[in-house]
Design a protein around this motif. Structure first.
Motif, PDB file in Angstrom:
ATOM      1  N   ALA A  26     -36.556 -16.135  36.945  1.00 47.99           N
ATOM      2  CA  ALA A  26     -35.677 -15.647  35.876  1.00 47.99           C
ATOM      3  C   ALA A  26     -36.089 -14.245  35.440  1.00 47.99           C
ATOM      4  O   ALA A  26     -35.227 -13.388  35.168  1.00 47.99           O
ATOM      5  CB  ALA A  26     -35.723 -16.603  34.687  1.00 47.99           C
ATOM      6  N   MET A  27     -37.397 -13.977  35.382  1.00 46.05           N
ATOM      7  CA  MET A  27     -37.869 -12.636  35.026  1.00 46.05           C
ATOM      8  C   MET A  27     -37.416 -11.610  36.061  1.00 46.05           C
ATOM      9  O   MET A  27     -36.971 -10.503  35.715  1.00 46.05           O
ATOM     10  CB  MET A  27     -39.394 -12.661  34.905  1.00 46.05           C
ATOM     11  N   ILE A  28     -37.498 -11.961  37.347  1.00 44.52           N
ATOM     12  CA  ILE A  28     -37.073 -11.032  38.400  1.00 44.52           C
ATOM     13  C   ILE A  28     -35.571 -10.777  38.316  1.00 44.52           C
ATOM     14  O   ILE A  28     -35.112  -9.628  38.428  1.00 44.52           O
ATOM     15  CB  ILE A  28     -37.464 -11.594  39.782  1.00 44.52           C
ATOM     16  N   VAL A  29     -34.793 -11.842  38.121  1.00 44.91           N
ATOM     17  CA  VAL A  29     -33.334 -11.694  38.056  1.00 44.91           C
ATOM     18  C   VAL A  29     -32.941 -10.741  36.936  1.00 44.91           C
ATOM     19  O   VAL A  29     -32.155  -9.799  37.138  1.00 44.91           O
ATOM     20  CB  VAL A  29     -32.665 -13.068  37.874  1.00 44.91           C
ATOM     21  N   TYR A  30     -33.499 -10.966  35.744  1.00 42.26           N
ATOM     22  CA  TYR A  30     -33.099 -10.123  34.616  1.00 42.26           C
ATOM     23  C   TYR A  30     -33.740  -8.745  34.679  1.00 42.26           C
ATOM     24  O   TYR A  30     -33.159  -7.761  34.185  1.00 42.26           O
ATOM     25  CB  TYR A  30     -33.417 -10.820  33.295  1.00 42.26           C
ATOM     26  N   GLY A  31     -34.917  -8.620  35.262  1.00 41.40           N
ATOM     27  CA  GLY A  31     -35.493  -7.301  35.458  1.00 41.40           C
ATOM     28  C   GLY A  31     -34.639  -6.446  36.386  1.00 41.40           C
ATOM     29  O   GLY A  31     -34.372  -5.268  36.121  1.00 41.40           O
ATOM     30  N   VAL A  32     -34.184  -7.048  37.491  1.00 43.44           N
ATOM     31  CA  VAL A  32     -33.307  -6.339  38.423  1.00 43.44           C
ATOM     32  C   VAL A  32     -31.978  -5.991  37.761  1.00 43.44           C
ATOM     33  O   VAL A  32     -31.473  -4.860  37.875  1.00 43.44           O
ATOM     34  CB  VAL A  32     -33.086  -7.199  39.680  1.00 43.44           C
ATOM     35  N   TYR A  33     -31.405  -6.951  37.063  1.00 45.82           N
ATOM     36  CA  TYR A  33     -30.090  -6.744  36.435  1.00 45.82           C
ATOM     37  C   TYR A  33     -30.142  -5.646  35.366  1.00 45.82           C
ATOM     38  O   TYR A  33     -29.326  -4.705  35.380  1.00 45.82           O
ATOM     39  CB  TYR A  33     -29.619  -8.066  35.838  1.00 45.82           C
ATOM     40  N   MET A  34     -31.097  -5.723  34.455  1.00 50.99           N
ATOM     41  CA  MET A  34     -31.168  -4.729  33.380  1.00 50.99           C
ATOM     42  C   MET A  34     -31.582  -3.353  33.902  1.00 50.99           C
ATOM     43  O   MET A  34     -31.068  -2.322  33.445  1.00 50.99           O
ATOM     44  CB  MET A  34     -32.144  -5.203  32.293  1.00 50.99           C
ATOM     45  N   PHE A  79     -40.412  -4.641  33.702  1.00 54.68           N
ATOM     46  CA  PHE A  79     -40.052  -4.364  35.090  1.00 54.68           C
ATOM     47  C   PHE A  79     -38.679  -3.702  35.200  1.00 54.68           C
ATOM     48  O   PHE A  79     -38.408  -3.016  36.192  1.00 54.68           O
ATOM     49  CB  PHE A  79     -40.085  -5.659  35.903  1.00 54.68           C
ATOM     50  N   ALA A  80     -37.825  -3.893  34.216  1.00 59.10           N
ATOM     51  CA  ALA A  80     -36.514  -3.236  34.238  1.00 59.10           C
ATOM     52  C   ALA A  80     -36.629  -1.729  34.101  1.00 59.10           C
ATOM     53  O   ALA A  80     -35.684  -1.003  34.464  1.00 59.10           O
ATOM     54  CB  ALA A  80     -35.630  -3.799  33.121  1.00 59.10           C
ATOM     55  N   GLN A  81     -37.732  -1.230  33.594  1.00 62.08           N
ATOM     56  CA  GLN A  81     -37.905   0.214  33.410  1.00 62.08           C
ATOM     57  C   GLN A  81     -38.511   0.902  34.631  1.00 62.08           C
ATOM     58  O   GLN A  81     -38.663   2.125  34.621  1.00 62.08           O
ATOM     59  CB  GLN A  81     -38.777   0.474  32.182  1.00 62.08           C
ATOM     60  N   PHE A  82     -38.861   0.151  35.668  1.00 62.32           N
ATOM     61  CA  PHE A  82     -39.416   0.783  36.859  1.00 62.32           C
ATOM     62  C   PHE A  82     -38.448   1.760  37.521  1.00 62.32           C
ATOM     63  O   PHE A  82     -38.851   2.874  37.877  1.00 62.32           O
ATOM     64  CB  PHE A  82     -39.872  -0.290  37.853  1.00 62.32           C
ATOM     65  N   LYS A 111     -35.911  10.819  27.642  1.00 62.82           N
ATOM     66  CA  LYS A 111     -37.061  10.567  28.519  1.00 62.82           C
ATOM     67  C   LYS A 111     -38.041   9.553  27.943  1.00 62.82           C
ATOM     68  O   LYS A 111     -38.885   9.024  28.676  1.00 62.82           O
ATOM     69  CB  LYS A 111     -37.800  11.881  28.802  1.00 62.82           C
ATOM     70  N   GLN A 112     -37.954   9.277  26.659  1.00 63.36           N
ATOM     71  CA  GLN A 112     -38.867   8.312  26.039  1.00 63.36           C
ATOM     72  C   GLN A 112     -38.256   6.918  25.908  1.00 63.36           C
ATOM     73  O   GLN A 112     -38.887   6.024  25.348  1.00 63.36           O
ATOM     74  CB  GLN A 112     -39.288   8.810  24.647  1.00 63.36           C
ATOM     75  N   LEU A 113     -37.048   6.750  26.440  1.00 69.65           N
ATOM     76  CA  LEU A 113     -36.408   5.435  26.338  1.00 69.65           C
ATOM     77  C   LEU A 113     -37.228   4.372  27.048  1.00 69.65           C
ATOM     78  O   LEU A 113     -37.412   3.261  26.531  1.00 69.65           O
ATOM     79  CB  LEU A 113     -34.997   5.506  26.921  1.00 69.65           C
ATOM     80  N   TRP A 114     -37.730   4.678  28.236  1.00 73.14           N
ATOM     81  CA  TRP A 114     -38.493   3.689  28.994  1.00 73.14           C
ATOM     82  C   TRP A 114     -39.738   3.249  28.234  1.00 73.14           C
ATOM     83  O   TRP A 114     -40.114   2.072  28.276  1.00 73.14           O
ATOM     84  CB  TRP A 114     -38.893   4.263  30.353  1.00 73.14           C
ATOM     85  N   LEU A 115     -40.381   4.181  27.525  1.00 74.71           N
ATOM     86  CA  LEU A 115     -41.599   3.841  26.789  1.00 74.71           C
ATOM     87  C   LEU A 115     -41.299   2.871  25.649  1.00 74.71           C
ATOM     88  O   LEU A 115     -42.060   1.911  25.417  1.00 74.71           O
ATOM     89  CB  LEU A 115     -42.239   5.121  26.253  1.00 74.71           C
ATOM     90  N   ILE A 116     -40.199   3.083  24.937  1.00 75.45           N
ATOM     91  CA  ILE A 116     -39.844   2.202  23.817  1.00 75.45           C
ATOM     92  C   ILE A 116     -39.572   0.786  24.322  1.00 75.45           C
ATOM     93  O   ILE A 116     -40.065  -0.206  23.753  1.00 75.45           O
ATOM     94  CB  ILE A 116     -38.618   2.768  23.075  1.00 75.45           C
ATOM     95  N   ILE A 117     -38.809   0.670  25.428  1.00 71.62           N
ATOM     96  CA  ILE A 117     -38.479  -0.656  25.961  1.00 71.62           C
ATOM     97  C   ILE A 117     -39.710  -1.346  26.525  1.00 71.62           C
ATOM     98  O   ILE A 117     -39.898  -2.564  26.360  1.00 71.62           O
ATOM     99  CB  ILE A 117     -37.382  -0.528  27.032  1.00 71.62           C
TER     100      ILE A 117
END
Length: 656
Positions: free
Chosen positions: A79-87, A241-244, A381-387
């Motif tokens: 479930a973590m992989i599915v939602y990480g990929v989706y988001m 993982f969604a921010q990778f 550019k700081q969006l990934w850090l907040i999430i």
């Protein structure tokens, strides 16, 4: 002559001592072999001195327990992989499509923004009808196969990004919207069922486990707390993982000049209406190569397939085959109606505000707060850090729900509500200054005034999310832990209301920020009050109503020749009529349960469905008991008449 007589006597004596025929010898040998084989079989089937039955049984159930733990971890990681990929894919796609240069150069007049709006509408609007079909799908496919199918739909959405067109993106988004409620209802249902199975494997020697009866009150609550906590600890890492893709790929193509992106933004936070009014439509310094985007999508697609394989191979079934047959055999019409009928239970009704708030707060965190406060003050550019900070906080603090093993169950929900309530009040007064006040002026990339406060708010909001999500999931599992045939219905209601709340957040995107925060605060206060009312009623032992679940109907025809008596006549018609009359009587009434009372709430048999439950009034003194007694008496009279008719027919045949 004497010699002749002596010869004849010798011949007669020889004839008397002729060798026996071969058949007799073979019979003797066969008898000896049979004796040897029988001795070998007895030695093989007899008790072995080296075999310890209790030890083997203990090893068998230890393997079963390890299998349950494997199921929980595999489902959580998948479930973590599915939602990480989706988001991650959705975030990268929306940023690329937002940039005006990317739209004009790559797709000219295709209208990507209009496609994105319809795609988001499909994702957020379609789950509203999820209550109509989710229980049907879960019971028809099974919990495991429902999770596998839903993950396949998410993989389909990833595959459509290879060819970004209206007829690929929008239908796949609608399919994802249709799969959201079934996927989440299946996940919550699956975790609770694994807790029940783990209890059964730990206490396999107990009589109620061996006879597959209803579990004692509170027997598996500790396992529910642990398994739901483990699930949320792992799943919340999907935000990380969604921010990778954003950090590793897209981050290098974003404009470094923060003042250029935010030059037309006049205010942030509580003072604005919408998301970020005045945000520049050009956010990319250069366009990423198409081959690079194809490589990224291929990697995400491979992870989506990995999640599908994990659901299929590593996750075991939630029910035994006979239990799945029984769950389907109550009738599809009853399965369709029961989610609506479960709203009669005041426990579920009073938890509905918390279900709605859980949808409000998580979408506000990843869209409202991160954009209107974080990006507006710090830059894109700081969006990934907040999430990432928010996801790590939610994952780490989900372990705090394990304190429910020693503390009362209201600690998680009320603790999360206190944290979020304080943050909402603070956000009502917090209006950071945009990162670029004048176009053309270059300001520091990380604003020292707002980076630390925004990250602290993200950490605290993750703490509240962890306590809220784990608390609600655990509470639903605890309240219906002994009602395994109701789990899919209650988790469907929970996640359907959560999806409705996400749809409301989608509708209010253009509202003033203070109005959004006021709705959040009002919903939170209402949820806390309703939860307090529910706990007070349970303490006062106020009876709650549960809709009756009909007994399974197995219509097996044929093989009547196996019956010893009455082999050429059957009373199936009479029994079917009895069942129909019984079901008509049962459908008109609900069960009334008194909190704290224990007992067998199922009919007498191998499975615990609510077919013959007396609702707390056992015996013939209650109206229901009188009706049962009358039906049994009438059935006995019919059987007696049938037996006397058979005897008369037999006497007539003898006379003839």
């Amino acid at each position: 002559m004497m010699e002749a007589t002596d010869g004849e006597e010798l011949i007669r004596e020889a004839a008397e001592h002729v060798a026996p025929p071969n058949g007799v010898i073979n019979e003797v040998l066969d008898a000896g072999q049979e004796d040897n084989m029988q001795e070998q079989m007895e030695e093989f089937l007899g008790p072995q001195p080296e075999y310890n039955e209790e030890e083997e049984e203990r090893k068998y159930y230890r393997r079963k327990k390890l299998g349950v733990i494997k199921n929980v971890i595999s489902a959580s990681v998948a479930a973590m992989i599915v939602y990480g990929v989706y988001m991650g894919l959705l975030q990268m796609q929306l940023i690329l499509h937002y940039d005006m240069t990317y739209r004009e150069v790559k797709y000219s007049n295709l209208g990507l923004q209009d496609i994105d709006q319809k795609m988001m509408m499909g994702i957020n609007v379609t789950p509203i009808i999820g209550l109509l079909y989710t229980p049907l799908l879960i019971r028809f496919l099974g919990t495991k196969w429902m999770m596998f199918l839903a993950s396949g739909i998410y993989a389909l959405f990833v595959s459509t990004n290879y060819w970004e067109r209206y007829y690929t993106l929008v239908p796949s988004a609608v399919a994802i919207g249709a799969a959201i409620v079934p996927l989440w209802a299946s996940l919550g249902h699956y975790m609770t069922r694994m807790a029940q199975q783990y209890y059964e494997y730990v206490n396999y020697k107990e009589e109620h486990v061996q006879e597959q009866k209803k579990l004692p009150k509170g027997a598996c609550h500790s396992y529910i707390i642990v398994f739901h906590s483990v699930f949320h600890i792992i799943f919340n890492l999907s935000f990380v993982f969604a921010q990778f893709p954003m950090r590793l790929i897209l981050h290098h193509y974003l404009i470094d000049n923060q003042a250029h992106i935010l030059c037309n933004v006049k205010s942030c936070g509580a003072k604005i209406s919408g998301v970020i009014p005045g945000f520049n439509t050009t956010v990319l310094l250069s366009l990423p190569r198409s081959k690079l985007l194809i490589v990224v999508e291929s990697v995400l697609m491979s992870f989506a397939f990995l999640a599908m394989i994990m659901f299929l191979v590593l996750c075991g079934p939630a029910y035994r085959p006979t239990e799945e047959i029984d769950l389907r055999s109550i009738g599809w019409g009853n399965i369709f109606q029961l989610p609506f009928k479960h709203h009669r239970d005041y426990r579920l009704r009073l938890l509905c505000p918390f279900f709605i708030y859980s949808g409000f707060e998580i979408v506000f965190a990843v869209s409202g707060f991160s954009l209107s406060y974080g990006v507006c003050a710090l830059g894109l550019k700081q969006l990934w850090l907040i999430i990432v900070v928010y996801g790590l906080s939610a994952s780490v603090f989900s372990s705090l729900s394990l304190c429910l093993l020693r503390l009362p169950r209201w600690v998680c929900l009320i603790g999360g509500a206190i944290v979020h309530g304080a943050l909402i009040i603070a956000l009502l007064a917090f209006s950071p200054v945009p990162g670029g006040n004048q176009c053309g002026t270059v300001q520091p990339q990380n604003s020292p005034d707002y980076l630390a406060p925004i990250l602290i708010i993200a950490i605290l909001w993750g703490l509240g999310t962890a306590l809220n999500k784990t608390g609600v999931g655990i509470l639903v599992g605890i309240l219906y832990a002994e009602e395994k045939e109701r789990l899919d219905f209650v988790y469907t209601i929970y996640h359907w209301l959560q999806a409705v709340a996400i749809f409301v957040v989608y509708l209010w995107s253009e509202m003033p920020m203070r109005a959004k925060l006021s709705i959040l605060l009002a919903t939170l206060l209402l949820a806390c009050y309703c939860y307090w009312v529910m706990e007070r009623r349970l303490v006062r032992r106020v009876p709650y109503r549960l809709p009756r679940i009909p007994r399974p109907k197995h219509k097996v025809k044929g093989y009547r020749y196996l019956e010893e008596d009455n082999s050429d006549e059957s009373d199936s018609e009479d029994s079917d009529e009895d069942d129909e009359d019984y079901d008509k009587e049962e459908e008109t009434e609900d069960e009334e349960h008194v909190p704290g009372e224990e007992g067998n709430h199922g009919y007498e048999g191998d499975h615990d469905y609510e077919g013959d439950h007396d609702g707390g009034a056992c015996g013939h003194d209650s109206p229901k008991g009188q009706r049962r007694h009358r039906r049994e008496k009438e059935k006995g009279v019919r059987e007696g008449e049938r037996g006397r008719a058979g005897e008369r027919n037999g006497e007539n045949v003898e006379k003839i």
